[in-house]
Write a protein that holds these residues in place. Structure first.
Motif, mmCIF file in Angstrom:
data_model
loop_
_atom_site.group_PDB
_atom_site.id
_atom_site.type_symbol
_atom_site.label_atom_id
_atom_site.label_comp_id
_atom_site.label_asym_id
_atom_site.label_seq_id
_atom_site.Cartn_x
_atom_site.Cartn_y
_atom_site.Cartn_z
ATOM 1 N N ARG A 50 -18.045 -37.275 29.003
ATOM 2 C CA ARG A 50 -17.150 -38.358 28.585
ATOM 3 C C ARG A 50 -16.294 -37.924 27.407
ATOM 4 N N ALA A 51 -16.882 -37.135 26.495
ATOM 5 C CA ALA A 51 -16.124 -36.647 25.343
ATOM 6 C C ALA A 51 -15.004 -35.717 25.798
ATOM 7 N N GLU A 53 -13.524 -35.654 28.705
ATOM 8 C CA GLU A 53 -12.520 -36.446 29.397
ATOM 9 C C GLU A 53 -11.667 -37.241 28.396
ATOM 10 N N SER A 54 -12.308 -37.817 27.397
ATOM 11 C CA SER A 54 -11.571 -38.637 26.417
ATOM 12 C C SER A 54 -10.596 -37.797 25.605
ATOM 13 N N PHE A 55 -11.065 -36.673 25.074
ATOM 14 C CA PHE A 55 -10.184 -35.842 24.257
ATOM 15 C C PHE A 55 -9.094 -35.185 25.106
ATOM 16 N N SER A 56 -9.415 -34.866 26.362
ATOM 17 C CA SER A 56 -8.387 -34.323 27.252
ATOM 18 C C SER A 56 -7.301 -35.358 27.506
ATOM 19 N N TYR A 57 -7.726 -36.603 27.661
ATOM 20 C CA TYR A 57 -6.761 -37.682 27.882
ATOM 21 C C TYR A 57 -5.845 -37.832 26.661
ATOM 22 N N LEU A 58 -6.440 -37.767 25.451
ATOM 23 C CA LEU A 58 -5.629 -37.896 24.237
ATOM 24 C C LEU A 58 -4.617 -36.753 24.131
ATOM 25 N N GLU A 60 -3.370 -35.176 26.656
ATOM 26 C CA GLU A 60 -2.374 -35.378 27.704
ATOM 27 C C GLU A 60 -1.281 -36.334 27.245
ATOM 28 N N GLN A 61 -1.624 -37.271 26.351
ATOM 29 C CA GLN A 61 -0.623 -38.189 25.833
ATOM 30 C C GLN A 61 0.409 -37.473 24.959
ATOM 31 N N ARG A 78 -9.394 -30.885 32.787
ATOM 32 C CA ARG A 78 -9.664 -32.218 33.331
ATOM 33 C C ARG A 78 -10.201 -32.138 34.758
ATOM 34 N N SER A 81 -13.890 -30.952 34.522
ATOM 35 C CA SER A 81 -14.794 -31.988 34.027
ATOM 36 C C SER A 81 -15.016 -33.058 35.095
#
Length: 253
Positions: A50-51, A53-58, A60-61, A78, A81
């Motif tokens: 989850r960590a 995925e979350s940091f990858s999402y941030l 990506e922004q 991503r 994961s």
């Protein structure tokens, strides 16, 4: 004190039965320990996944601040994961198939097949399908409805996923009563497999179509096998390369 070698001829039936029970208990204990370890590991892996995925999402922004190579690295992170998360989820299903308490009730296999097919069609409504259920009316098997539904869904999902993409998904589900229980067959016209590899089926993480279906985890048939075994039944998969497969199930009544 030195142990005396005991010839099998010296053992009476009671001794042999006791030894068999002891070996079975040791095997069951070992399998339980392995499952507990795997379940613990899969549970502990969820937080770091989850960590990631979350940091990858941030990240990506802020993709506009990255060069092409960095964006490609991020995409790969991503995707990797997501694959691990999918594997952890499937592993949990496999472990639960062997550990949750078995319910005992009369189960209608035709109704289970209807449910499973409806779920597959809902998940992929654009797919052209020709699916027939030819199970003799009034058939009942004895077992855990939730687990038996999972086993049937895994086998039908395999038939669906490995259907040739340029053809209609054709599946036939047949069933009748026999002396040793209810016989079910799931026939498909998919890509099949090399019969020489049939011994791999049913073992966890055995994947026969890695190149064409990299998203697979090699646990679908293993899950179904584990559930059928717990019910005292039998599962056998036949297939030919390019000519589809037939899953043969025998379930107790």
């Amino acid at each position: 004190m030195p142990h005396r070698n005991i010839d099998s001829a010296e053992l009476d039936a009671a001794d042999l039965e006791a030894r068999v029970r002891e070996l079975e208990a040791q095997c069951n204990a070992l399998r339980h320990d392995q499952d507990v370890l795997a379940l613990g590991l899969s549970h502990d892996m969820r937080a770091p996944l989850r960590a990631i995925e979350s940091f990858s999402y941030l990240l990506e922004q802020r993709a506009e601040q990255l060069d092409d190579q960095a964006r490609d690295h991020l995409r790969r992170i991503r995707e990797a994961s997501a694959r691990v998360a999918r594997l952890v989820s499937r592993l949990n299903t496999y472990l639960q198939a062997g550990s949750i308490p078995l319910g005992t009730t009369d189960v209608d296999p035709a109704l289970l097949a209807d449910w499973c097919i409806a779920e597959l069609r809902d998940a992929d409504p654009q797919r052209d399908t020709d699916i027939g259920i030819e199970i003799a009316p009034g058939l009942q098997v004895r077992g855990d409805e939730r687990l038996l539904r999972t086993a049937l869904k895994e086998l039908l999902h395999n038939a669906w996923v490995y259907a040739a993409t340029d053809r209609t998904v054709r599946i036939r589900i047949e069933g009748e009563r026999a002396d040793d229980g209810v016989h079910l067959r799931i026939r498909d016209e998919g890509i099949g497999f090399d019969p020489a590899l049939a011994t791999k089926l049913g073992e966890p993480f055995q994947r026969l179509h890695v190149a064409t279906h990299p998203e697979g985890t090699g646990l679908g048939i293993a899950i179904a096998t584990r559930i059928v075994d717990r019910h005292g039944g039998a599962l056998r998969i036949e297939g030919r390369d390019g000519a589809g497969t037939v899953a043969h199930l025998v379930l107790p009544t």
